[in-house]
Design an enzyme around this catalytic site. Structure first.
Site, PDB file in Angstrom:
ATOM      1  CB  THR A 129     -10.260 -23.886   9.491  1.00  0.00           C
ATOM      2  OG1 THR A 129     -10.395 -23.189  10.905  1.00  0.00           O
ATOM      3  CG2 THR A 129      -8.868 -23.555   9.284  1.00  0.00           C
ATOM      4  CB  THR A 152     -13.499 -18.894  15.287  1.00  0.00           C
ATOM      5  OG1 THR A 152     -11.880 -18.568  15.469  1.00  0.00           O
ATOM      6  CG2 THR A 152     -14.186 -17.252  15.340  1.00  0.00           C
ATOM      7  CG  HIS A 153     -11.912 -25.431  13.836  1.00  0.00           C
ATOM      8  ND1 HIS A 153     -11.064 -25.594  13.108  1.00  0.00           N
ATOM      9  CD2 HIS A 153     -12.522 -26.152  14.241  1.00  0.00           C
ATOM     10  CE1 HIS A 153     -10.771 -26.408  12.604  1.00  0.00           C
ATOM     11  NE2 HIS A 153     -11.450 -27.718  13.329  1.00  0.00           N
ATOM     12  N   GLY A 154     -10.132 -22.342  13.811  1.00  0.00           N
ATOM     13  CA  GLY A 154      -8.590 -22.327  13.434  1.00  0.00           C
ATOM     14  C   GLY A 154      -7.857 -22.017  14.886  1.00  0.00           C
ATOM     15  CB  VAL A 157      -8.093 -26.480  16.076  1.00  0.00           C
ATOM     16  CG1 VAL A 157      -6.909 -27.437  15.689  1.00  0.00           C
ATOM     17  CG2 VAL A 157      -9.408 -27.105  16.144  1.00  0.00           C
TER      18      VAL A 157
END
Length: 195
Positions: A129, A152-154, A157
């Site tokens: 993501t 990392t993004h995923g 979030v």
């Protein structure tokens, strides 16, 4: 800013529709293969570089076939390996636990955000993501990605939303069928295929 992206996209596609009607572009999606300045110039002059668009489409298609490396060092070296863990149930897919909790539900295998059909309570299964995926997180119950790490993004979030998540699951988008019931364990870091 993210909440306005869809408005920007609608405006750009409306302009792309006008450019198709006037013969500047072959299809509205061709605008995706031009940089903003190039799109602006094509709209201003009424001419787009069809060869450049074709070349970028071919490059994009070639990149779509690539499998991202799980680990890439700052020197550009790729490190490959496999999960060797004793705590993974028989038949489960191992990964890296990045957001705690366990959830069971329908897997939604999504390779292209534009084609995402995710319902509330689904478990998103994807290669990776990035910030453009953020609006999807409000609907899902968990996340599985093929690549990624703790920052990392995923992963970030998912923790912010309190969603169980496992990343670094090799070939997750091929091994998990869309619509299949799965159990994601974001505490221990594995995904069980239930049917």
């Amino acid at each position: 800013m993210i909440s306005r992206y869809f408005q920007y996209k609608k405006a750009l596609l409306a302009e792309a529709d006008r450019m198709v009607a006037s013969g500047v572009l072959e299809a509205p999606q061709d605008c995706y293969f031009l940089r903003f300045e190039e799109l602006h110039e094509a709209a201003r002059t009424g001419a787009a570089d069809a060869d450049l668009i074709r070349q970028r489409k071919e490059e994009f298609a070639a990149h779509q076939k690539l499998t991202p490396q799980r680990v890439l060092t700052s020197d550009g070296e790729t490190v490959s390996g496999r999960h060797h863990r004793e705590d993974v149930p028989e038949g489960a897919l191992p990964g890296l636990p990045v957001s705690t909790g366990t959830v069971e539900g329908r897997a939604r295998v999504v390779l292209d955000l534009a084609e995402a059909d995710v319902a509330a309570g689904d478990i998103l299964v994807t290669a990776y993501t990035d910030p453009s995926w953020s609006p999807v997180f409000v609907r899902i119950a968990g996340l599985v990605t093929e690549v990624g790490g703790l920052m990392t993004h995923g992963a970030v979030v998912a923790r912010e939303y309190g969603l169980p998540a496992v990343v670094g699951v090799p070939e997750a988008t091929r091994r998990i069928r869309d619509g299949q019931r799965i159990r994601l364990d974001g505490t221990l870091g594995h995904v069980e295929l239930l049917d």
